[in-house]
Design an enzyme around this catalytic site. Structure first.
Site, PDB file in Angstrom:
ATOM      1  N   CYS A 131      21.300 -47.113  15.485  1.00  0.00           N
ATOM      2  CA  CYS A 131      21.015 -45.671  15.600  1.00  0.00           C
ATOM      3  C   CYS A 131      19.808 -45.341  14.736  1.00  0.00           C
ATOM      4  O   CYS A 131      18.761 -45.940  14.906  1.00  0.00           O
ATOM      5  CB  CYS A 131      22.252 -44.837  15.239  1.00  0.00           C
ATOM      6  SG  CYS A 131      23.686 -45.147  16.285  1.00  0.00           S
ATOM      7  N   ASP A 186      21.565 -42.121  26.589  1.00  0.00           N
ATOM      8  CA  ASP A 186      21.099 -41.775  25.250  1.00  0.00           C
ATOM      9  C   ASP A 186      20.026 -40.703  25.346  1.00  0.00           C
ATOM     10  O   ASP A 186      18.879 -40.992  25.689  1.00  0.00           O
ATOM     11  CB  ASP A 186      20.556 -43.017  24.562  1.00  0.00           C
ATOM     12  CG  ASP A 186      20.293 -42.814  23.080  1.00  0.00           C
ATOM     13  OD1 ASP A 186      20.305 -41.653  22.626  1.00  0.00           O
ATOM     14  OD2 ASP A 186      20.081 -43.816  22.379  1.00  0.00           O
ATOM     15  N   HIS A 218      25.004 -44.106  23.390  1.00  0.00           N
ATOM     16  CA  HIS A 218      24.423 -44.168  22.051  1.00  0.00           C
ATOM     17  C   HIS A 218      25.540 -44.437  21.042  1.00  0.00           C
ATOM     18  O   HIS A 218      26.554 -43.743  21.025  1.00  0.00           O
ATOM     19  CB  HIS A 218      23.730 -42.835  21.728  1.00  0.00           C
ATOM     20  CG  HIS A 218      23.099 -42.809  20.376  1.00  0.00           C
ATOM     21  ND1 HIS A 218      21.841 -43.314  20.140  1.00  0.00           N
ATOM     22  CD2 HIS A 218      23.549 -42.348  19.191  1.00  0.00           C
ATOM     23  CE1 HIS A 218      21.549 -43.158  18.867  1.00  0.00           C
ATOM     24  NE2 HIS A 218      22.559 -42.574  18.267  1.00  0.00           N
TER      25      HIS A 218
END
Length: 250
Positions: A131, A186, A218
């Site tokens: 991330c 995402d 995500h």
């Protein structure tokens, strides 16, 4: 395998961190694991242990150390929209504080600490990031191309933006190899942004692989969140170790 909690001196204070190493032998290549926004917690220690079992010394620094030692984050809040908004309301300023200059300073300190470990082999390290950690891993190799041989970024967000300091604009400094494992679903890294990143990588002459994990959301590697995807995570491990094993043969 339990992590050792260590204190890493940085120019802006002390960063708490996990340190995991193989049980015996060495020297071993050094790897930094850059956390997601939810910080140091058992899931990241578990992932670092998997890497240590494969023959790497792994340092997992608290990237938010300026706000104090890592505090528990209730990742179950991600399943509830109102709690999710409240959580990111608290985490947003911490993420925004990780500017390119801050990431560059901190990364130098993390690399120094890792290199000073007696069982770490001399030479460049590698970084794997998740991330926001993937985005900051890219910033790190752009700032320290001579000290980082490879970076893997998984479900990294906001790698491409209109900002003058967007990470995709600094690729000309990169000499190591990059891997991107994008989440299919995402909003922080859309298909258009992925295409822009790949165009920038090609223009900079960087050695890289950029892959979309179809059906993955995500955060797909984080088993303590609702976004976890076991199949995508296993694919991530295969890609990560392929990169690391080629970067550090033998």
């Amino acid at each position: 395998m339990q992590p050792t909690i260590v204190d890493v001196p940085t120019p802006d204070g002390t960063a708490d961190a996990y340190l995991l190493r193989p049980d015996s032998g060495g020297p071993f290549p050094g790897v930094l694991l850059f956390m997601d926004a939810f910080g140091l917690r058992p899931r990241l220690a578990e992932m670092a242990a998997t890497m240590a079992d494969r023959g790497y010394v792994v340092l997992v620094p608290n990237l938010f150390h300026r706000a104090g030692p890592a505090a528990p984050v209730d990742t179950s809040a991600l399943a509830d929209e109102s709690r999710r908004l409240e959580l990111f309301g608290r985490l947003g300023p911490l993420m925004a504080a990780l500017t390119p200059d801050v990431v560059a300073r901190d990364t130098a300190a993390y690399l120094d600490f890792l290199a000073a470990q007696p069982d770490v082999a001399p030479g460049p390290a590698a970084i794997t990031g998740y991330c926001m950690g993937g985005t900051n891993a890219l910033r790190a190799i752009e700032a320290h191309p001579d000290r980082i041989a490879a970076v893997a970024a998984f479900h990294a967000g906001h790698v491409v933006s209109d900002a003058p300091d967007s990470p995709h604009r600094g690729l000309g400094a990169v000499t190591g190899e990059l891997y991107f494992g994008h989440a299919d679903q995402d909003a922080s890294m859309t298909a258009e942004q992925i295409a822009t990143l790949e165009q920038a990588l090609d223009a900079a002459g960087v050695t890289y692989r950029s892959e979309v994990y179809r059906g993955a959301r995500h955060g797909y590697t984080q088993a303590d969140t609702p976004m976890y995807d076991e199949q995508a995570t296993e694919r991530h491990w295969a890609a990560l170790f392929d990169l690391l094993d080629r970067t550090f043969p033998g």
